[in-house]
Scaffold this motif. Sequence first.
Motif, mmCIF file in Angstrom:
data_model
loop_
_atom_site.group_PDB
_atom_site.id
_atom_site.type_symbol
_atom_site.label_atom_id
_atom_site.label_comp_id
_atom_site.label_asym_id
_atom_site.label_seq_id
_atom_site.Cartn_x
_atom_site.Cartn_y
_atom_site.Cartn_z
ATOM 1 N N GLU A 75 42.229 50.529 25.706
ATOM 2 C CA GLU A 75 41.825 49.280 25.060
ATOM 3 C C GLU A 75 40.516 48.719 25.632
ATOM 4 O OE1 GLU A 75 44.522 45.964 25.606
ATOM 5 O OE2 GLU A 75 44.794 46.390 27.746
ATOM 6 N N PHE A 76 39.854 49.483 26.517
ATOM 7 C CA PHE A 76 38.613 48.997 27.142
ATOM 8 C C PHE A 76 37.577 48.575 26.105
ATOM 9 C CE2 PHE A 76 38.602 51.021 31.676
ATOM 10 C CZ PHE A 76 39.659 50.204 32.016
ATOM 11 N N GLU A 77 37.499 49.297 24.990
ATOM 12 C CA GLU A 77 36.505 48.985 23.966
ATOM 13 C C GLU A 77 36.640 47.531 23.509
ATOM 14 O OE1 GLU A 77 33.243 49.712 21.930
ATOM 15 O OE2 GLU A 77 34.258 51.530 22.626
ATOM 16 N N ASN A 78 37.883 47.093 23.306
ATOM 17 C CA ASN A 78 38.138 45.716 22.882
ATOM 18 C C ASN A 78 38.067 44.728 24.045
ATOM 19 O OD1 ASN A 78 38.697 46.106 20.041
ATOM 20 N ND2 ASN A 78 40.569 47.131 20.663
ATOM 21 N N ILE A 79 38.608 45.117 25.188
ATOM 22 C CA ILE A 79 38.662 44.228 26.346
ATOM 23 C C ILE A 79 37.261 43.849 26.810
ATOM 24 C CG2 ILE A 79 39.234 44.129 28.816
ATOM 25 C CD1 ILE A 79 41.669 43.640 27.212
ATOM 26 N N GLN A 80 36.353 44.824 26.886
ATOM 27 C CA GLN A 80 35.028 44.578 27.480
ATOM 28 C C GLN A 80 34.181 43.609 26.672
ATOM 29 O OE1 GLN A 80 31.781 45.935 26.374
ATOM 30 N NE2 GLN A 80 32.703 46.547 24.424
ATOM 31 N N ARG A 81 34.570 43.332 25.443
ATOM 32 C CA ARG A 81 33.812 42.372 24.645
ATOM 33 C C ARG A 81 34.056 40.933 25.089
ATOM 34 N NH1 ARG A 81 35.815 45.643 20.067
ATOM 35 N NH2 ARG A 81 34.159 47.087 19.464
ATOM 36 N N GLU A 82 35.209 40.678 25.740
ATOM 37 C CA GLU A 82 35.576 39.295 26.052
ATOM 38 C C GLU A 82 35.981 39.045 27.503
ATOM 39 O OE1 GLU A 82 37.599 37.075 22.683
ATOM 40 O OE2 GLU A 82 38.367 39.110 22.375
ATOM 41 N N TYR A 83 36.462 40.072 28.206
ATOM 42 C CA TYR A 83 37.040 39.856 29.530
ATOM 43 C C TYR A 83 36.376 40.752 30.583
ATOM 44 C CZ TYR A 83 40.602 38.492 26.128
ATOM 45 O OH TYR A 83 41.268 37.955 25.041
ATOM 46 N N PRO A 84 36.184 40.236 31.791
ATOM 47 C CA PRO A 84 35.731 41.109 32.880
ATOM 48 C C PRO A 84 36.835 42.103 33.243
ATOM 49 C CG PRO A 84 35.451 38.766 33.432
ATOM 50 C CD PRO A 84 36.319 38.830 32.225
ATOM 51 N N ILE A 85 36.447 43.348 33.461
ATOM 52 C CA ILE A 85 37.392 44.378 33.905
ATOM 53 C C ILE A 85 37.075 44.731 35.350
ATOM 54 C CG2 ILE A 85 38.283 46.713 33.549
ATOM 55 C CD1 ILE A 85 37.238 46.518 30.646
ATOM 56 N N LEU A 86 38.049 44.547 36.236
ATOM 57 C CA LEU A 86 37.916 44.936 37.635
ATOM 58 C C LEU A 86 39.065 45.867 37.990
ATOM 59 C CD1 LEU A 86 36.986 41.466 39.217
ATOM 60 C CD2 LEU A 86 35.444 43.400 38.818
ATOM 61 N N LEU A 87 38.927 46.534 39.130
ATOM 62 C CA LEU A 87 39.976 47.427 39.612
ATOM 63 C C LEU A 87 40.621 46.843 40.860
ATOM 64 C CD1 LEU A 87 38.136 50.860 39.293
ATOM 65 C CD2 LEU A 87 39.821 49.918 37.727
ATOM 66 N N ARG A 88 41.885 47.133 41.044
ATOM 67 C CA ARG A 88 42.586 46.785 42.274
ATOM 68 C C ARG A 88 43.492 47.953 42.643
ATOM 69 N NH1 ARG A 88 46.682 42.253 39.642
ATOM 70 N NH2 ARG A 88 48.213 43.737 38.790
ATOM 71 N N LYS A 89 43.951 47.957 43.882
ATOM 72 C CA LYS A 89 44.832 49.029 44.324
ATOM 73 C C LYS A 89 46.292 48.608 44.186
ATOM 74 C CE LYS A 89 41.898 51.721 47.428
ATOM 75 N NZ LYS A 89 41.752 52.295 48.785
ATOM 76 N N ASP A 90 47.075 49.504 43.621
ATOM 77 C CA ASP A 90 48.512 49.281 43.517
ATOM 78 C C ASP A 90 49.095 49.130 44.915
ATOM 79 O OD1 ASP A 90 51.196 49.300 42.960
ATOM 80 O OD2 ASP A 90 51.277 51.422 42.446
ATOM 81 N N THR A 91 49.852 48.057 45.148
ATOM 82 C CA THR A 91 50.378 47.787 46.493
ATOM 83 C C THR A 91 51.390 48.825 46.944
ATOM 84 O OG1 THR A 91 52.016 46.308 45.493
ATOM 85 C CG2 THR A 91 49.997 45.300 46.340
ATOM 86 N N GLN A 92 51.993 49.549 46.015
ATOM 87 C CA GLN A 92 53.004 50.534 46.400
ATOM 88 C C GLN A 92 52.402 51.899 46.694
ATOM 89 O OE1 GLN A 92 55.799 50.287 43.135
ATOM 90 N NE2 GLN A 92 56.917 48.607 44.105
#
Length: 244
Positions: free
Chosen positions: A39-56
């Motif tokens: 869904e990045f194509e739609n998300i990047q038009r309106e929201y910042p996309i960042l990465l985080r590490k899964d705590t598990q």
Amino acid sequence: MNTNYVLLNNVEHADLNVVSHFSSALGDGAAAVLTFPTEFENIQREYPILLRKDTQGGAFQAVAILGLQKGENLFLDDDAKSTNGWAGNYVPAMVARGPFIVGFQESEDGDAPQPMIYVDEQSPKLSREEGAPLFLEFGGNSPYLDYVSGVLRTIHQGEEVAREMFAALDEVGLLEPVSINVDLKNGDKHQLSGYYTVSEDRLNNLSGESLQALNGAGYLRGAFLMLSSLGNIEHLVARKNARL
């Protein structure tokens, strides 16, 4: 919030409706939600996309940033301009899915477990009196349930793509920690920390072989979409300032 996921079926849930409105009271107040390359194509038009590490497991996950502090979703809007309580044009899949998830049910003939839709019977979004029906009068899927099925497919397929994509980007050294400082017009300061992003410098200097491999796998476009999404931080700050 308590949950109780059970297999969705058109007998027990024949008269079940879903309130398709979005609000903090209905559980939509998260400042960040998981998002997926599908869904990045739609998300990047309106929201910042960042990465985080899964705590598990420590694997990278992508998140769409919806607010600047815990429990703040700046895209919730109950004014008359917004018919469903969401101010954005695209609702992230993890929000749009509502009280549904994909679960796996063992088959009796020993085949691989099949993906099925499960519903959280404790969700405040469920109702017998109002909202969009899940099933038609004679048992077929409603248009709303077909929509939810598509949203869940985006999540299910996206989870598989994400694991491989972010591992590939990390392997060639493209992921780096990032902290974003935000100064608001009233003098308040916020910081988005603990996140990672794609390094534009490293991407520009990546070897031809690595670029070709990432492009062939379909991951290069995702990396560029993540980078282009960061321009939405300004829009997020503008939304926050408008509420001060």
